[in-house]
Motif scaffolding. Structure first.
Motif, PDB file in Angstrom:
ATOM      1  N   TRP A   1       0.778  -1.223  -0.039  1.00 52.39           N
ATOM      2  CA  TRP A   1      -0.054  -0.128  -0.081  1.00 52.39           C
ATOM      3  C   TRP A   1       0.853   1.262   0.080  1.00 52.39           C
ATOM      4  O   TRP A   1       0.782   2.146  -0.983  1.00 52.39           O
ATOM      5  CB  TRP A   1      -0.842  -0.162   1.256  1.00 52.39           C
ATOM      6  CG  TRP A   1      -1.947   1.041   1.152  1.00 52.39           C
ATOM      7  CD1 TRP A   1      -1.916   2.386   1.642  1.00 52.39           C
ATOM      8  CD2 TRP A   1      -3.333   1.032   0.544  1.00 52.39           C
ATOM      9  NE1 TRP A   1      -3.013   3.105   1.652  1.00 52.39           N
ATOM     10  CE2 TRP A   1      -3.664   2.249   0.653  1.00 52.39           C
ATOM     11  CE3 TRP A   1      -3.867   0.112  -0.258  1.00 52.39           C
ATOM     12  CZ2 TRP A   1      -5.148   2.696   0.101  1.00 52.39           C
ATOM     13  CZ3 TRP A   1      -4.945   0.519  -0.975  1.00 52.39           C
ATOM     14  CH2 TRP A   1      -5.751   1.693  -0.859  1.00 52.39           C
TER      15      TRP A   1
ATOM     16  N   ALA B   1      -7.566   3.259  -8.229  1.00 54.07           N
ATOM     17  CA  ALA B   1      -8.358   2.385  -7.430  1.00 54.07           C
ATOM     18  C   ALA B   1      -8.463   0.779  -7.977  1.00 54.07           C
ATOM     19  O   ALA B   1      -8.166  -0.147  -7.291  1.00 54.07           O
ATOM     20  CB  ALA B   1      -9.763   2.826  -7.043  1.00 54.07           C
TER      21      ALA B   1
ATOM     22  N   VAL C   1      -4.388   8.172   0.035  1.00 54.20           N
ATOM     23  CA  VAL C   1      -3.867   6.982   0.302  1.00 54.20           C
ATOM     24  C   VAL C   1      -3.196   6.631   1.725  1.00 54.20           C
ATOM     25  O   VAL C   1      -3.267   5.919   2.211  1.00 54.20           O
ATOM     26  CB  VAL C   1      -2.886   6.904  -0.917  1.00 54.20           C
ATOM     27  CG1 VAL C   1      -1.894   5.532  -0.598  1.00 54.20           C
ATOM     28  CG2 VAL C   1      -3.385   6.573  -2.316  1.00 54.20           C
TER      29      VAL C   1
ATOM     30  N   MET D   1      -4.981  -0.775  -7.721  1.00 50.94           N
ATOM     31  CA  MET D   1      -4.530  -1.227  -6.546  1.00 50.94           C
ATOM     32  C   MET D   1      -5.410  -2.256  -5.585  1.00 50.94           C
ATOM     33  O   MET D   1      -4.948  -3.129  -4.926  1.00 50.94           O
ATOM     34  CB  MET D   1      -4.822   0.096  -5.239  1.00 50.94           C
ATOM     35  CG  MET D   1      -3.842   1.262  -5.348  1.00 50.94           C
ATOM     36  SD  MET D   1      -2.008   0.579  -5.281  1.00 50.94           S
ATOM     37  CE  MET D   1      -2.128   0.268  -3.527  1.00 50.94           C
ATOM     38  N   ALA D   2      -6.576  -2.416  -6.166  1.00 51.25           N
ATOM     39  CA  ALA D   2      -7.593  -3.609  -5.872  1.00 51.25           C
ATOM     40  C   ALA D   2      -7.110  -5.082  -6.794  1.00 51.25           C
ATOM     41  O   ALA D   2      -7.586  -6.027  -6.458  1.00 51.25           O
ATOM     42  CB  ALA D   2      -8.971  -3.218  -6.060  1.00 51.25           C
TER      43      ALA D   2
ATOM     44  N   SER E   1      -9.200  -0.144  -1.259  1.00 49.67           N
ATOM     45  CA  SER E   1      -9.252   0.259  -2.634  1.00 49.67           C
ATOM     46  C   SER E   1     -10.515   0.786  -3.230  1.00 49.67           C
ATOM     47  O   SER E   1     -10.612   1.930  -3.925  1.00 49.67           O
ATOM     48  CB  SER E   1      -8.666  -0.982  -3.641  1.00 49.67           C
ATOM     49  OG  SER E   1      -7.660  -1.347  -3.264  1.00 49.67           O
TER      50      SER E   1
END
Length: 427
Positions: free
Chosen positions: A149, A379, A189, A382-383, A412
């Motif tokens: 992350w 997003a 974030v 990141m997911a 996310s």
């Protein structure tokens, strides 16, 4: 019925993704699972065998693939040298006087390496996280999510990321004007990372677990000396990128990173004995071989995705009265989620968003729609369990990919919602 037919491209890509997850869950291996997904994708889209073979060959010998392999190899050599020679531990010890908070120590290195726009850079900070967590009650699962992350903390506001450069160019803005709109990204974030992964109720770090760690006063000279390989890698990438762009705009940005990493490896090698033997042993490690194989598989899938025409079909989903919303939210999120690469969603969605904004006479709202596209796509990546940094981090800490992905997915989605909220602020 027409609605279901129009949604067929989305159903196809989700089926491919499910096939990949099944392969991963049944321990087929991430690389083979991604490769299987690429072949399933080619099959259900009617891709001809000669085109599939041509695409696969092209992906393997593509300069981007070779650059990424070189970058990841150099990262692993550098991180392996720092870890095996004990320099990683010395770096952490030299910085302890400046990083007195255990939570700050955990996020410092991923955030620092995040300033270096290298594909797969999470594998660089993974050994640092391991050292930072020494003596702390931090599970490998927590190390994975924290490293992954915070490694991407700056990606929505750092001008060296290719996705930012491409997004700015497609939007018709300068990079710094583009960043003047994306700058809330790192703040959001960080706050999400703290809430989901670092706050005391999630990561207790119980009293007494780290009380016995001796916190010494900071020694700036020693910290710089021990951290020199890291400083060379990060500062060198900036210097060489500026130098190479001055020499010729045709020199790829990866060349600067490769040069800086090579010099960083030399710094670590000269500072420690036995470097050649360590690098030789790393070359035959199963982890090294599996990571290189996985990179080739990811790029094969990416190119099959581009060649089979499904990205274009996904873009055509953005038709009718919800065209702009679909283009700015659905397309970048889905493409980012499936490809796990920033350039993929920016290249697929941003031209569509910009074209629709201009055609609908909403040019004054272009920054808002562009930001919605960027936040939605970010997003999505990141997911994505196919994000190369996520795969490499799970591989490094030997953590089950599915269990780690479940922890990443919720923040996310919240990030996506925050992007929508930011869109309404800009509008």
């Amino acid at each position: 019925m027409d609605f279901l037919f129009n949604m067929l491209p989305l159903f196809k890509i989700m089926f491919v993704f499910i096939c990949m997850l099944i392969g991963i869950r049944f321990k087929l291996g991430v690389g083979l699972s991604v490769l299987l997904g690429g072949f399933v994708l080619a099959l259900i889209t009617g891709m001809k065998m000669d085109l599939l073979l041509e695409t696969t060959t092209s992906a393997i010998i593509d300069s981007e693939t070779i650059y990424l392999v070189l970058i990841v190899a150099l990262i692993m050599f550098l991180s392996g040298l720092l870890e095996c020679t004990g320099q990683a531990s010395r770096i952490m010890e030299s910085l302890t006087g400046y990083l007195r908070s255990p939570r700050l120590r955990l996020v410092f290195f991923p955030a620092l390496i995040g300033l270096l726009p290298m594909p797969g850079g999470a594998i660089f900070s993974a050994p640092m996280i391991r050292e930072a967590a020494e003596g702390l009650d931090v599970s490998d699962s927590n190390k994975v999510v924290i490293n992954y992350w915070f490694r991407h903390l700056w990606e929505l506001a750092w001008p060296l990321y290719p996705g930012m450069i491409l997004g700015a160019a497609l939007s018709g803005m300068s990079v710094f004007k583009f960043i003047s709109y994306t700058f809330p990204g790192p703040i959001v974030v960080f706050l999400l990372g703290y809430f989901f992964f670092l706050r005391s109720s999630v990561l207790p770090l119980e009293k007494g677990v780290h009380d016995n760690i001796e916190v010494k006063s900071g020694n700036a000279l020693r910290a710089v000396k021990e951290s020199l390989p890291l400083l060379v890698a990060i500062a060198g990438s900036l210097v060489f990128e500026a130098l190479f762009s001055f020499i010729s705009p045709n020199i790829p940005f990866e060349a600067a990173i490769i040069t800086a990493l090579f010099l960083a490896v030399l710094c670590a090698a000269f500072a420690n004995t036995g470097a050649i033997a360590i690098i030789r042993s790393l070359l035959v490690q199963k982890r090294f071989i599996s990571m290189v194989f996985m990179i080739f598989c990811v790029f094969i899938f990416k190119d099959v995705l581009g060649s089979c025409g499904l990205i274009a079909e996904l873009s055509r989903l953005a038709g009718g009265e919800t065209a702009l919303i679909a283009a700015a939210v659905l397309v970048p999120f889905v493409v980012g989620f499936i490809a796990g690469i920033t350039m993929a969603f920016v290249g697929a969605a941003m031209p569509l968003v910009v074209g629709l904004v201009h055609s609908m006479g909403l040019t004054s709202q272009l920054p808002a729609w562009a930001m919605l596209c960027m936040f939605s796509g970010f997003a999505g990546i990141m997911a994505s369990p196919l994000h190369i940094c996520f795969l490499l981090t799970c591989e490094y800490f030997n953590v089950d990919l599915y269990s780690a992905w479940k922890r990443i997915f919720t923040p996310s989605i919240v990030l996506l919602c925050m992007g929508v909220a930011y869109f309404f602020v800009l509008v």
